[in-house]
Design a protein around this motif. Structure first.
Motif, PDB file in Angstrom:
ATOM      1  N   MET A   1     -14.359   5.770  -7.722  1.00 26.61           N
ATOM      2  CA  MET A   1     -14.558   4.297  -7.850  1.00 26.61           C
ATOM      3  C   MET A   1     -13.364   3.555  -7.991  1.00 26.61           C
ATOM      4  SD  MET A   1     -17.169   1.968 -10.221  1.00 26.61           S
ATOM      5  CE  MET A   1     -17.881   3.516 -10.653  1.00 26.61           C
ATOM      6  N   SER A   2     -13.134   2.491  -7.366  1.00 27.48           N
ATOM      7  CA  SER A   2     -11.905   1.765  -7.353  1.00 27.48           C
ATOM      8  C   SER A   2     -11.625   0.857  -8.876  1.00 27.48           C
ATOM      9  CB  SER A   2     -11.642   0.714  -6.314  1.00 27.48           C
ATOM     10  OG  SER A   2     -12.362  -0.332  -6.506  1.00 27.48           O
ATOM     11  N   PHE A   3     -10.515   0.477  -9.102  1.00 24.32           N
ATOM     12  CA  PHE A   3     -10.449  -0.182 -10.392  1.00 24.32           C
ATOM     13  C   PHE A   3     -11.099  -1.794 -10.154  1.00 24.32           C
ATOM     14  CE2 PHE A   3      -8.010  -3.341 -12.816  1.00 24.32           C
ATOM     15  CZ  PHE A   3      -7.983  -2.759 -14.019  1.00 24.32           C
ATOM     16  N   LEU A   4     -11.214  -2.326  -9.127  1.00 24.28           N
ATOM     17  CA  LEU A   4     -11.980  -3.501  -9.096  1.00 24.28           C
ATOM     18  C   LEU A   4     -13.380  -3.477  -9.095  1.00 24.28           C
ATOM     19  CD1 LEU A   4     -10.030  -5.440  -6.157  1.00 24.28           C
ATOM     20  CD2 LEU A   4      -9.957  -5.803  -8.831  1.00 24.28           C
ATOM     21  N   GLY A   5     -13.800  -2.228  -8.598  1.00 19.63           N
ATOM     22  CA  GLY A   5     -15.191  -1.961  -8.585  1.00 19.63           C
ATOM     23  C   GLY A   5     -15.776  -1.339 -10.169  1.00 19.63           C
ATOM     24  N   PHE A   6     -14.815  -0.754 -10.685  1.00 17.49           N
ATOM     25  CA  PHE A   6     -15.017  -0.444 -12.088  1.00 17.49           C
ATOM     26  C   PHE A   6     -14.962  -1.652 -13.069  1.00 17.49           C
ATOM     27  CE2 PHE A   6     -13.941   1.275 -16.437  1.00 17.49           C
ATOM     28  CZ  PHE A   6     -14.814   2.094 -16.441  1.00 17.49           C
ATOM     29  N   LEU A   7     -14.261  -2.722 -12.712  1.00 19.15           N
ATOM     30  CA  LEU A   7     -13.997  -3.944 -13.485  1.00 19.15           C
ATOM     31  C   LEU A   7     -15.480  -4.749 -13.252  1.00 19.15           C
ATOM     32  CD1 LEU A   7     -10.575  -5.480 -13.103  1.00 19.15           C
ATOM     33  CD2 LEU A   7     -11.893  -4.528 -15.260  1.00 19.15           C
ATOM     34  N   LEU A   8     -15.849  -4.749 -11.767  1.00 19.80           N
ATOM     35  CA  LEU A   8     -17.247  -5.504 -11.523  1.00 19.80           C
ATOM     36  C   LEU A   8     -18.331  -4.686 -12.356  1.00 19.80           C
ATOM     37  CD1 LEU A   8     -18.630  -7.609  -9.646  1.00 19.80           C
ATOM     38  CD2 LEU A   8     -18.676  -6.071  -8.174  1.00 19.80           C
ATOM     39  N   LEU A   9     -18.314  -3.598 -12.248  1.00 17.37           N
ATOM     40  CA  LEU A   9     -19.639  -2.774 -13.042  1.00 17.37           C
ATOM     41  C   LEU A   9     -19.425  -2.974 -14.480  1.00 17.37           C
ATOM     42  CD1 LEU A   9     -21.631  -0.438 -12.956  1.00 17.37           C
ATOM     43  CD2 LEU A   9     -19.631   1.163 -13.585  1.00 17.37           C
ATOM     44  N   GLY A  10     -18.269  -3.193 -14.874  1.00 18.93           N
ATOM     45  CA  GLY A  10     -18.187  -3.386 -16.618  1.00 18.93           C
ATOM     46  C   GLY A  10     -18.672  -4.895 -16.799  1.00 18.93           C
ATOM     47  N   PHE A  30     -14.532 -13.383 -20.647  1.00 17.56           N
ATOM     48  CA  PHE A  30     -13.624 -12.556 -20.863  1.00 17.56           C
ATOM     49  C   PHE A  30     -14.159 -11.389 -21.791  1.00 17.56           C
ATOM     50  CE2 PHE A  30      -9.483 -10.988 -22.289  1.00 17.56           C
ATOM     51  CZ  PHE A  30      -9.030 -10.654 -20.925  1.00 17.56           C
ATOM     52  N   VAL A  31     -14.608 -11.676 -23.007  1.00 13.92           N
ATOM     53  CA  VAL A  31     -14.978 -10.797 -23.913  1.00 13.92           C
ATOM     54  C   VAL A  31     -16.279 -10.001 -23.357  1.00 13.92           C
ATOM     55  CG1 VAL A  31     -16.131 -10.426 -26.086  1.00 13.92           C
ATOM     56  CG2 VAL A  31     -14.397 -12.256 -25.622  1.00 13.92           C
ATOM     57  N   THR A  32     -17.204 -10.537 -22.734  1.00 15.81           N
ATOM     58  CA  THR A  32     -18.244  -9.695 -21.752  1.00 15.81           C
ATOM     59  C   THR A  32     -17.590  -8.665 -21.034  1.00 15.81           C
ATOM     60  OG1 THR A  32     -19.902 -11.658 -21.998  1.00 15.81           O
ATOM     61  CG2 THR A  32     -20.132  -9.807 -20.388  1.00 15.81           C
ATOM     62  N   LEU A  33     -16.510  -9.088 -20.308  1.00 12.87           N
ATOM     63  CA  LEU A  33     -15.869  -8.109 -19.128  1.00 12.87           C
ATOM     64  C   LEU A  33     -15.230  -7.007 -20.193  1.00 12.87           C
ATOM     65  CD1 LEU A  33     -14.757  -7.491 -16.485  1.00 12.87           C
ATOM     66  CD2 LEU A  33     -12.712  -8.806 -17.087  1.00 12.87           C
ATOM     67  N   LEU A  34     -14.616  -7.281 -21.107  1.00  9.56           N
ATOM     68  CA  LEU A  34     -13.709  -6.394 -22.047  1.00  9.56           C
ATOM     69  C   LEU A  34     -14.836  -5.410 -22.773  1.00  9.56           C
ATOM     70  CD1 LEU A  34     -10.856  -8.164 -23.609  1.00  9.56           C
ATOM     71  CD2 LEU A  34     -10.820  -6.664 -21.769  1.00  9.56           C
ATOM     72  N   LEU A  35     -15.996  -5.810 -23.180  1.00  8.38           N
ATOM     73  CA  LEU A  35     -16.992  -5.207 -23.937  1.00  8.38           C
ATOM     74  C   LEU A  35     -17.633  -4.189 -22.738  1.00  8.38           C
ATOM     75  CD1 LEU A  35     -18.265  -7.338 -26.564  1.00  8.38           C
ATOM     76  CD2 LEU A  35     -16.584  -5.626 -26.693  1.00  8.38           C
ATOM     77  N   GLY A  36     -17.973  -4.813 -21.876  1.00  9.39           N
ATOM     78  CA  GLY A  36     -18.483  -4.015 -20.818  1.00  9.39           C
ATOM     79  C   GLY A  36     -17.719  -3.153 -20.071  1.00  9.39           C
ATOM     80  N   VAL A  37     -16.381  -2.996 -19.875  1.00  8.63           N
ATOM     81  CA  VAL A  37     -15.607  -2.160 -19.457  1.00  8.63           C
ATOM     82  C   VAL A  37     -15.448  -0.949 -20.419  1.00  8.63           C
ATOM     83  CG1 VAL A  37     -13.122  -1.637 -18.734  1.00  8.63           C
ATOM     84  CG2 VAL A  37     -14.299  -3.470 -17.762  1.00  8.63           C
ATOM     85  N   VAL A  38     -15.296  -1.357 -21.735  1.00 13.84           N
ATOM     86  CA  VAL A  38     -15.281  -0.349 -22.601  1.00 13.84           C
ATOM     87  C   VAL A  38     -16.681   0.462 -22.860  1.00 13.84           C
ATOM     88  CG1 VAL A  38     -15.042  -0.125 -25.249  1.00 13.84           C
ATOM     89  CG2 VAL A  38     -13.413  -1.713 -24.147  1.00 13.84           C
ATOM     90  N   GLY A  39     -17.521  -0.443 -22.691  1.00 18.02           N
ATOM     91  CA  GLY A  39     -19.009   0.136 -22.629  1.00 18.02           C
ATOM     92  C   GLY A  39     -19.126   1.091 -21.591  1.00 18.02           C
ATOM     93  N   ALA A  40     -18.670   0.677 -20.299  1.00 13.69           N
ATOM     94  CA  ALA A  40     -18.688   1.637 -19.281  1.00 13.69           C
ATOM     95  C   ALA A  40     -17.985   3.004 -19.515  1.00 13.69           C
ATOM     96  CB  ALA A  40     -18.174   0.800 -18.013  1.00 13.69           C
ATOM     97  N   LEU A  41     -16.821   2.735 -20.058  1.00 13.46           N
ATOM     98  CA  LEU A  41     -16.077   4.045 -20.302  1.00 13.46           C
ATOM     99  C   LEU A  41     -16.759   4.941 -21.389  1.00 13.46           C
ATOM    100  CD1 LEU A  41     -12.383   2.565 -20.821  1.00 13.46           C
ATOM    101  CD2 LEU A  41     -13.145   4.220 -19.020  1.00 13.46           C
TER     102      LEU A  41
END
Length: 88
Positions: A1-10, A30-41
């Motif tokens: 998955m690309s980086f942008l796809g991963f950000l969108l998923l997060g 922005f906090v939602t994005l960060l927490l979502g990406v961390v949560g996806a990881l």
């Protein structure tokens, strides 16, 4: 998955996790994005370690379930930390 796809998923996983959890969680998009990406990881790491799930497909149900589950866990931890800080 690309980086942008991963950000969108997060971002989407974080928004869904915020909608699932009761109460108010602080932070904007922005906090939602960060927490979502961390949560996806976190969800991806747990899924890979425990179940051997590969998270290469964006439209895979397992990818979304693990990302949303990881985002819920991260939001619960974030809420516990921020909640303690506000009452102290």
């Amino acid at each position: 998955m690309s980086f942008l796809g991963f950000l969108l998923l997060g971002l989407i996983a974080g928004a869904i996790a915020k909608a699932i959890l009761p109460g108010k969680q602080g932070g904007g998009w922005f906090v939602t994005l960060l927490l979502g990406v961390v949560g996806a990881l976190l969800g991806g790491w747990i899924g890979g370690a425990l179940f051997g799930v590969n998270l290469q497909e964006f439209f895979s149900l397992a990818t979304w379930a693990l990302a949303i589950g990881g985002s819920i866990i991260v939001l619960l931890i974030y809420g516990a930390i921020v909640g303690r800080r506000k009452t102290a």
